[in-house]
Design a protein around this motif. Structure first.
Motif, PDB file in Angstrom:
ATOM      1  N   ALA A   1       0.857  -1.194   0.000  1.00  0.00           N
ATOM      2  CA  ALA A   1       0.000   0.000   0.000  1.00  0.00           C
ATOM      3  C   ALA A   1       0.889   1.239   0.000  1.00  0.00           C
ATOM      4  O   ALA A   1       2.119   1.146   0.086  1.00  0.00           O
ATOM      5  N   MET A   2       0.232   2.397  -0.052  1.00  0.00           N
ATOM      6  CA  MET A   2       0.923   3.684   0.151  1.00  0.00           C
ATOM      7  C   MET A   2       0.715   4.084   1.604  1.00  0.00           C
ATOM      8  O   MET A   2      -0.430   4.096   2.087  1.00  0.00           O
ATOM      9  N   TYR A   3       1.791   4.454   2.273  1.00  0.00           N
ATOM     10  CA  TYR A   3       1.733   4.833   3.680  1.00  0.00           C
ATOM     11  C   TYR A   3       2.160   6.296   3.839  1.00  0.00           C
ATOM     12  O   TYR A   3       3.202   6.715   3.324  1.00  0.00           O
ATOM     13  N   TYR A   4       1.340   7.040   4.570  1.00  0.00           N
ATOM     14  CA  TYR A   4       1.634   8.444   4.838  1.00  0.00           C
ATOM     15  C   TYR A   4       1.788   8.654   6.339  1.00  0.00           C
ATOM     16  O   TYR A   4       0.929   8.239   7.121  1.00  0.00           O
ATOM     17  N   CYS A   5       2.841   9.343   6.698  1.00  0.00           N
ATOM     18  CA  CYS A   5       3.016   9.800   8.064  1.00  0.00           C
ATOM     19  C   CYS A   5       2.435  11.207   8.139  1.00  0.00           C
ATOM     20  O   CYS A   5       2.544  11.991   7.189  1.00  0.00           O
ATOM     21  N   ALA A   6       1.785  11.545   9.253  1.00  0.00           N
ATOM     22  CA  ALA A   6       1.151  12.852   9.368  1.00  0.00           C
ATOM     23  C   ALA A   6       1.345  13.409  10.772  1.00  0.00           C
ATOM     24  O   ALA A   6       1.376  12.673  11.759  1.00  0.00           O
ATOM     25  N   LEU A   7       1.451  14.725  10.827  1.00  0.00           N
ATOM     26  CA  LEU A   7       1.685  15.445  12.082  1.00  0.00           C
ATOM     27  C   LEU A   7       0.539  16.415  12.289  1.00  0.00           C
ATOM     28  O   LEU A   7       0.168  17.147  11.356  1.00  0.00           O
ATOM     29  N   SER A   8      -0.006  16.444  13.491  1.00  0.00           N
ATOM     30  CA  SER A   8      -1.040  17.419  13.801  1.00  0.00           C
ATOM     31  C   SER A   8      -0.370  18.712  14.231  1.00  0.00           C
ATOM     32  O   SER A   8       0.356  18.753  15.229  1.00  0.00           O
ATOM     33  N   ALA A   9      -0.590  19.756  13.427  1.00  0.00           N
ATOM     34  CA  ALA A   9       0.086  21.030  13.653  1.00  0.00           C
ATOM     35  C   ALA A   9      -0.878  22.018  14.325  1.00  0.00           C
ATOM     36  O   ALA A   9      -1.954  21.642  14.789  1.00  0.00           O
ATOM     37  N   TYR A  10      -0.487  23.283  14.343  1.00  0.00           N
ATOM     38  CA  TYR A  10      -1.310  24.308  14.978  1.00  0.00           C
ATOM     39  C   TYR A  10      -2.692  24.322  14.352  1.00  0.00           C
ATOM     40  O   TYR A  10      -2.837  24.230  13.144  1.00  0.00           O
ATOM     41  N   GLY A  11      -3.686  24.473  15.177  1.00  0.00           N
ATOM     42  CA  GLY A  11      -5.058  24.470  14.684  1.00  0.00           C
ATOM     43  C   GLY A  11      -5.538  23.081  14.331  1.00  0.00           C
ATOM     44  O   GLY A  11      -6.545  22.931  13.650  1.00  0.00           O
ATOM     45  N   ASN A  12      -4.799  22.057  14.811  1.00  0.00           N
ATOM     46  CA  ASN A  12      -5.178  20.674  14.523  1.00  0.00           C
ATOM     47  C   ASN A  12      -5.210  20.363  13.043  1.00  0.00           C
ATOM     48  O   ASN A  12      -5.926  19.475  12.604  1.00  0.00           O
ATOM     49  N   LYS A  13      -4.456  21.107  12.245  1.00  0.00           N
ATOM     50  CA  LYS A  13      -4.331  20.753  10.834  1.00  0.00           C
ATOM     51  C   LYS A  13      -3.350  19.599  10.718  1.00  0.00           C
ATOM     52  O   LYS A  13      -2.339  19.567  11.401  1.00  0.00           O
ATOM     53  N   LEU A  14      -3.650  18.680   9.832  1.00  0.00           N
ATOM     54  CA  LEU A  14      -2.737  17.572   9.599  1.00  0.00           C
ATOM     55  C   LEU A  14      -1.777  17.917   8.464  1.00  0.00           C
ATOM     56  O   LEU A  14      -2.213  18.310   7.385  1.00  0.00           O
ATOM     57  N   VAL A  15      -0.485  17.750   8.736  1.00  0.00           N
ATOM     58  CA  VAL A  15       0.540  17.929   7.714  1.00  0.00           C
ATOM     59  C   VAL A  15       1.056  16.550   7.351  1.00  0.00           C
ATOM     60  O   VAL A  15       1.492  15.795   8.221  1.00  0.00           O
ATOM     61  N   PHE A  16       1.007  16.224   6.070  1.00  0.00           N
ATOM     62  CA  PHE A  16       1.377  14.891   5.607  1.00  0.00           C
ATOM     63  C   PHE A  16       2.772  14.882   4.997  1.00  0.00           C
ATOM     64  O   PHE A  16       3.225  15.869   4.420  1.00  0.00           O
ATOM     65  N   GLY A  17       3.414  13.727   5.106  1.00  0.00           N
ATOM     66  CA  GLY A  17       4.651  13.501   4.385  1.00  0.00           C
ATOM     67  C   GLY A  17       4.361  13.148   2.933  1.00  0.00           C
ATOM     68  O   GLY A  17       3.197  13.078   2.515  1.00  0.00           O
ATOM     69  N   ALA A  18       5.421  12.907   2.169  1.00  0.00           N
ATOM     70  CA  ALA A  18       5.272  12.627   0.740  1.00  0.00           C
ATOM     71  C   ALA A  18       4.780  11.209   0.465  1.00  0.00           C
ATOM     72  O   ALA A  18       4.363  10.901  -0.641  1.00  0.00           O
ATOM     73  N   GLY A  19       4.846  10.350   1.478  1.00  0.00           N
ATOM     74  CA  GLY A  19       4.348   8.989   1.319  1.00  0.00           C
ATOM     75  C   GLY A  19       5.432   8.004   0.922  1.00  0.00           C
ATOM     76  O   GLY A  19       6.421   8.364   0.271  1.00  0.00           O
ATOM     77  N   THR A  20       5.247   6.758   1.332  1.00  0.00           N
ATOM     78  CA  THR A  20       6.139   5.660   0.950  1.00  0.00           C
ATOM     79  C   THR A  20       5.287   4.514   0.431  1.00  0.00           C
ATOM     80  O   THR A  20       4.326   4.094   1.098  1.00  0.00           O
ATOM     81  N   ILE A  21       5.630   4.030  -0.755  1.00  0.00           N
ATOM     82  CA  ILE A  21       4.953   2.857  -1.298  1.00  0.00           C
ATOM     83  C   ILE A  21       5.647   1.622  -0.730  1.00  0.00           C
ATOM     84  O   ILE A  21       6.870   1.469  -0.866  1.00  0.00           O
ATOM     85  N   LEU A  22       4.882   0.770  -0.096  1.00  0.00           N
ATOM     86  CA  LEU A  22       5.427  -0.503   0.404  1.00  0.00           C
ATOM     87  C   LEU A  22       4.991  -1.609  -0.554  1.00  0.00           C
ATOM     88  O   LEU A  22       3.796  -1.775  -0.811  1.00  0.00           O
ATOM     89  N   ARG A  23       5.958  -2.342  -1.076  1.00  0.00           N
ATOM     90  CA  ARG A  23       5.668  -3.509  -1.920  1.00  0.00           C
ATOM     91  C   ARG A  23       6.197  -4.746  -1.214  1.00  0.00           C
ATOM     92  O   ARG A  23       7.384  -4.826  -0.911  1.00  0.00           O
ATOM     93  N   VAL A  24       5.306  -5.688  -0.982  1.00  0.00           N
ATOM     94  CA  VAL A  24       5.701  -6.942  -0.352  1.00  0.00           C
ATOM     95  C   VAL A  24       5.667  -8.015  -1.429  1.00  0.00           C
ATOM     96  O   VAL A  24       4.621  -8.312  -2.006  1.00  0.00           O
ATOM     97  N   LYS A  25       6.828  -8.578  -1.689  1.00  0.00           N
ATOM     98  CA  LYS A  25       6.966  -9.572  -2.755  1.00  0.00           C
ATOM     99  C   LYS A  25       6.835 -10.978  -2.183  1.00  0.00           C
ATOM    100  O   LYS A  25       7.311 -11.266  -1.096  1.00  0.00           O
ATOM    101  N   SER A  26       6.251 -11.851  -2.986  1.00  0.00           N
ATOM    102  CA  SER A  26       6.075 -13.232  -2.511  1.00  0.00           C
ATOM    103  C   SER A  26       7.288 -14.092  -2.851  1.00  0.00           C
ATOM    104  O   SER A  26       8.150 -13.684  -3.597  1.00  0.00           O
TER     105      SER A  26
END
Lengths: 108, 115
Positions: free
Chosen positions: A83-108
Protein backbone atom coordinates in the motif's frame (compact mmCIF):
# COMPACT_ATOMS: atom_id res chain seq x y z
CA UNK A 1 7.47 25.47 10.42
CA UNK A 2 6.07 21.99 10.78
CA UNK A 3 7.32 19.39 8.36
CA UNK A 4 7.11 15.63 7.88
CA UNK A 5 9.81 13.77 6.00
CA UNK A 6 9.48 10.26 4.62
CA UNK A 7 12.85 9.60 3.00
CA UNK A 8 11.87 6.53 0.97
CA UNK A 9 9.52 6.77 -1.99
CA UNK A 10 9.47 3.00 -2.37
CA UNK A 11 10.27 0.18 0.01
CA UNK A 12 10.32 -3.32 -1.39
CA UNK A 13 10.58 -6.34 0.92
CA UNK A 14 9.93 -10.05 0.75
CA UNK A 15 7.01 -11.66 2.50
CA UNK A 16 7.97 -12.55 6.05
CA UNK A 17 10.74 -9.96 6.24
CA UNK A 18 10.67 -7.12 8.78
CA UNK A 19 9.39 -3.74 7.64
CA UNK A 20 10.36 -0.28 8.81
CA UNK A 21 8.86 2.79 7.17
CA UNK A 22 10.73 5.88 8.26
CA UNK A 23 9.18 9.16 9.32
CA UNK A 24 10.91 12.22 10.76
CA UNK A 25 9.18 15.40 11.78
CA UNK A 26 9.98 18.99 12.58
CA UNK A 27 7.69 20.76 15.03
CA UNK A 28 8.31 23.11 17.92
CA UNK A 29 5.25 22.08 19.91
CA UNK A 30 4.17 18.81 21.48
CA UNK A 31 3.67 16.51 18.50
CA UNK A 32 0.71 14.33 17.73
CA UNK A 33 1.56 11.82 15.01
CA UNK A 34 -0.33 9.43 12.79
CA UNK A 35 0.11 6.85 10.07
CA UNK A 36 -2.48 6.75 7.29
CA UNK A 37 -2.63 4.01 4.66
CA UNK A 38 -4.12 3.76 1.18
CA UNK A 39 -4.59 0.29 -0.27
CA UNK A 40 -5.06 -0.15 -3.99
CA UNK A 41 -8.42 1.23 -5.14
CA UNK A 42 -9.44 2.15 -1.58
CA UNK A 43 -9.72 5.44 0.19
CA UNK A 44 -7.08 6.80 2.53
CA UNK A 45 -7.68 5.67 6.11
CA UNK A 46 -6.15 5.94 9.54
CA UNK A 47 -3.82 3.10 10.47
CA UNK A 48 -2.64 4.19 13.89
CA UNK A 49 -1.85 7.19 16.07
CA UNK A 50 0.91 7.52 18.64
CA UNK A 51 -1.35 8.41 21.56
CA UNK A 52 -3.18 5.09 21.24
CA UNK A 53 0.00 3.04 21.66
CA UNK A 54 -1.69 0.10 19.99
CA UNK A 55 -0.76 -2.42 17.33
CA UNK A 56 -2.93 -2.39 14.24
CA UNK A 57 -2.60 -5.21 11.67
CA UNK A 58 0.70 -6.07 13.35
CA UNK A 59 2.10 -2.56 12.86
CA UNK A 60 3.47 -0.45 15.68
CA UNK A 61 5.04 2.99 15.80
CA UNK A 62 6.88 4.63 18.66
CA UNK A 63 7.30 8.35 19.02
CA UNK A 64 10.96 9.20 19.67
CA UNK A 65 11.11 12.86 20.65
CA UNK A 66 14.89 12.84 20.90
CA UNK A 67 15.29 11.73 17.30
CA UNK A 68 12.04 13.43 16.19
CA UNK A 69 10.97 10.20 14.56
CA UNK A 70 7.83 8.08 14.31
CA UNK A 71 8.87 5.02 12.31
CA UNK A 72 6.29 2.38 11.42
CA UNK A 73 7.36 -1.21 12.02
CA UNK A 74 6.10 -4.71 11.46
CA UNK A 75 8.14 -7.82 12.26
CA UNK A 76 6.83 -9.99 9.40
CA UNK A 77 5.49 -8.39 6.23
CA UNK A 78 2.46 -9.85 4.46
CA UNK A 79 1.44 -9.38 0.84
CA UNK A 80 -1.73 -7.57 1.90
CA UNK A 81 0.42 -4.88 3.54
CA UNK A 82 1.33 -3.56 0.09
CA UNK A 83 0.00 0.00 0.00
CA UNK A 84 0.92 3.68 0.15
CA UNK A 85 1.73 4.83 3.68
CA UNK A 86 1.63 8.44 4.84
CA UNK A 87 3.02 9.80 8.06
CA UNK A 88 1.15 12.85 9.37
CA UNK A 89 1.68 15.44 12.08
CA UNK A 90 -1.04 17.42 13.80
CA UNK A 91 0.09 21.03 13.65
CA UNK A 92 -1.31 24.31 14.98
CA UNK A 93 -5.06 24.47 14.68
CA UNK A 94 -5.18 20.67 14.52
CA UNK A 95 -4.33 20.75 10.83
CA UNK A 96 -2.74 17.57 9.60
CA UNK A 97 0.54 17.93 7.71
CA UNK A 98 1.38 14.89 5.61
CA UNK A 99 4.65 13.50 4.39
CA UNK A 100 5.27 12.63 0.74
CA UNK A 101 4.35 8.99 1.32
CA UNK A 102 6.14 5.66 0.95
CA UNK A 103 4.95 2.86 -1.30
CA UNK A 104 5.43 -0.50 0.40
CA UNK A 105 5.67 -3.51 -1.92
CA UNK A 106 5.70 -6.94 -0.35
CA UNK A 107 6.97 -9.57 -2.75
CA UNK A 108 6.07 -13.23 -2.51
CA UNK B 1 -19.75 3.95 9.04
CA UNK B 2 -18.71 7.47 8.13
CA UNK B 3 -19.32 8.21 4.53
CA UNK B 4 -17.59 11.01 2.66
CA UNK B 5 -18.80 11.21 -0.89
CA UNK B 6 -17.17 13.13 -3.68
CA UNK B 7 -19.58 13.66 -6.51
CA UNK B 8 -17.17 13.25 -9.42
CA UNK B 9 -14.53 10.52 -9.60
CA UNK B 10 -13.05 11.68 -12.90
CA UNK B 11 -13.25 15.06 -14.63
CA UNK B 12 -11.64 16.43 -17.75
CA UNK B 13 -11.77 20.20 -18.17
CA UNK B 14 -10.20 22.78 -20.43
CA UNK B 15 -7.88 25.57 -19.36
CA UNK B 16 -9.85 28.57 -18.16
CA UNK B 17 -13.01 26.65 -17.25
CA UNK B 18 -14.62 27.05 -13.85
CA UNK B 19 -14.62 23.75 -11.98
CA UNK B 20 -16.71 22.67 -9.01
CA UNK B 21 -15.76 19.71 -6.85
CA UNK B 22 -18.43 18.67 -4.40
CA UNK B 23 -18.05 16.77 -1.16
CA UNK B 24 -20.77 15.56 1.20
CA UNK B 25 -20.41 13.81 4.56
CA UNK B 26 -23.18 12.11 6.47
CA UNK B 27 -21.85 12.04 10.04
CA UNK B 28 -22.51 15.60 11.17
CA UNK B 29 -18.79 16.41 11.32
CA UNK B 30 -17.88 20.03 11.99
CA UNK B 31 -14.52 20.01 10.22
CA UNK B 32 -14.02 19.49 6.51
CA UNK B 33 -10.87 19.65 4.39
CA UNK B 34 -9.70 19.70 0.80
CA UNK B 35 -6.31 18.24 -0.07
CA UNK B 36 -4.57 17.60 -3.34
CA UNK B 37 -2.53 14.45 -3.71
CA UNK B 38 0.46 14.44 -6.05
CA UNK B 39 3.16 11.76 -6.43
CA UNK B 40 6.29 12.70 -4.52
CA UNK B 41 4.54 15.59 -2.77
CA UNK B 42 2.05 13.72 -0.62
CA UNK B 43 -1.11 15.46 0.51
CA UNK B 44 -1.15 19.23 0.60
CA UNK B 45 -3.91 21.16 2.32
CA UNK B 46 -5.79 23.60 0.09
CA UNK B 47 -8.58 24.86 2.35
CA UNK B 48 -10.39 23.75 5.44
CA UNK B 49 -13.52 24.64 7.33
CA UNK B 50 -14.16 24.28 11.05
CA UNK B 51 -17.87 24.89 10.74
CA UNK B 52 -20.61 26.17 8.47
CA UNK B 53 -19.70 29.37 6.62
CA UNK B 54 -16.19 29.27 8.09
CA UNK B 55 -13.16 28.72 5.92
CA UNK B 56 -9.43 29.03 6.29
CA UNK B 57 -6.60 28.85 3.83
CA UNK B 58 -4.34 25.86 3.91
CA UNK B 59 -0.85 25.65 2.49
CA UNK B 60 -1.66 26.01 -1.22
CA UNK B 61 -4.87 28.07 -1.59
CA UNK B 62 -3.84 30.03 -4.70
CA UNK B 63 -6.20 29.44 -7.59
CA UNK B 64 -8.87 27.85 -5.40
CA UNK B 65 -11.84 28.95 -3.36
CA UNK B 66 -14.35 27.06 -1.21
CA UNK B 67 -17.92 27.23 -0.07
CA UNK B 68 -19.57 25.76 3.04
CA UNK B 69 -23.19 26.82 3.15
CA UNK B 70 -24.39 23.64 4.85
CA UNK B 71 -22.66 21.55 7.46
CA UNK B 72 -22.60 18.40 5.35
CA UNK B 73 -21.30 19.94 2.13
CA UNK B 74 -17.93 21.47 1.30
CA UNK B 75 -17.25 22.59 -2.26
CA UNK B 76 -13.93 23.32 -3.88
CA UNK B 77 -13.96 25.80 -6.74
CA UNK B 78 -11.31 26.36 -9.37
CA UNK B 79 -12.18 29.78 -10.75
CA UNK B 80 -10.11 29.37 -13.92
CA UNK B 81 -8.59 25.94 -14.26
CA UNK B 82 -4.97 25.64 -15.30
CA UNK B 83 -2.91 22.64 -16.35
CA UNK B 84 -0.91 22.72 -13.10
CA UNK B 85 -4.13 21.98 -11.24
CA UNK B 86 -4.29 18.54 -12.81
CA UNK B 87 -4.28 16.33 -9.74
CA UNK B 88 -6.16 14.01 -7.43
CA UNK B 89 -8.34 15.97 -5.01
CA UNK B 90 -9.28 14.45 -1.66
CA UNK B 91 -12.02 15.66 0.63
CA UNK B 92 -11.99 14.72 4.31
CA UNK B 93 -14.11 15.32 7.36
CA UNK B 94 -13.55 15.08 11.09
CA UNK B 95 -15.44 15.41 14.32
CA UNK B 96 -14.18 18.10 16.68
CA UNK B 97 -12.36 16.40 19.55
CA UNK B 98 -11.30 18.49 22.53
CA UNK B 99 -8.25 16.73 23.88
CA UNK B 100 -6.59 15.49 20.71
CA UNK B 101 -6.78 15.50 16.94
CA UNK B 102 -9.61 13.39 15.68
CA UNK B 103 -9.43 10.88 12.84
CA UNK B 104 -9.82 12.19 9.30
CA UNK B 105 -12.30 10.34 7.09
CA UNK B 106 -11.55 10.63 3.41
CA UNK B 107 -13.57 10.47 0.24
CA UNK B 108 -12.54 8.31 -2.69
CA UNK B 109 -11.01 11.25 -4.50
CA UNK B 110 -11.72 13.25 -7.67
CA UNK B 111 -9.14 12.96 -10.41
CA UNK B 112 -9.10 16.19 -12.38
CA UNK B 113 -7.34 16.56 -15.70
CA UNK B 114 -7.02 20.06 -17.16
CA UNK B 115 -6.18 20.15 -20.85
Amino acid sequence: AQRVTQPEKLLSVFKGAPVELKCNYSYSGSPELFWYVQYSRQRLQLLLRHISRESIKGFTADLNKGETSFHLKKPFAQEEDSAMYYCALSAYGNKLVFGAGTILRVKS
Amino acid sequence: DVKVTQSSRYLVKRTGEKVFLECVQDMDHENMFWYRQDPGLGLRLIYFSYDVKMKEKGDIPEGYSVSREKKERFSLILESASTNQTSMYLCASRQTVVLNTGELFFGEGSRLTVL
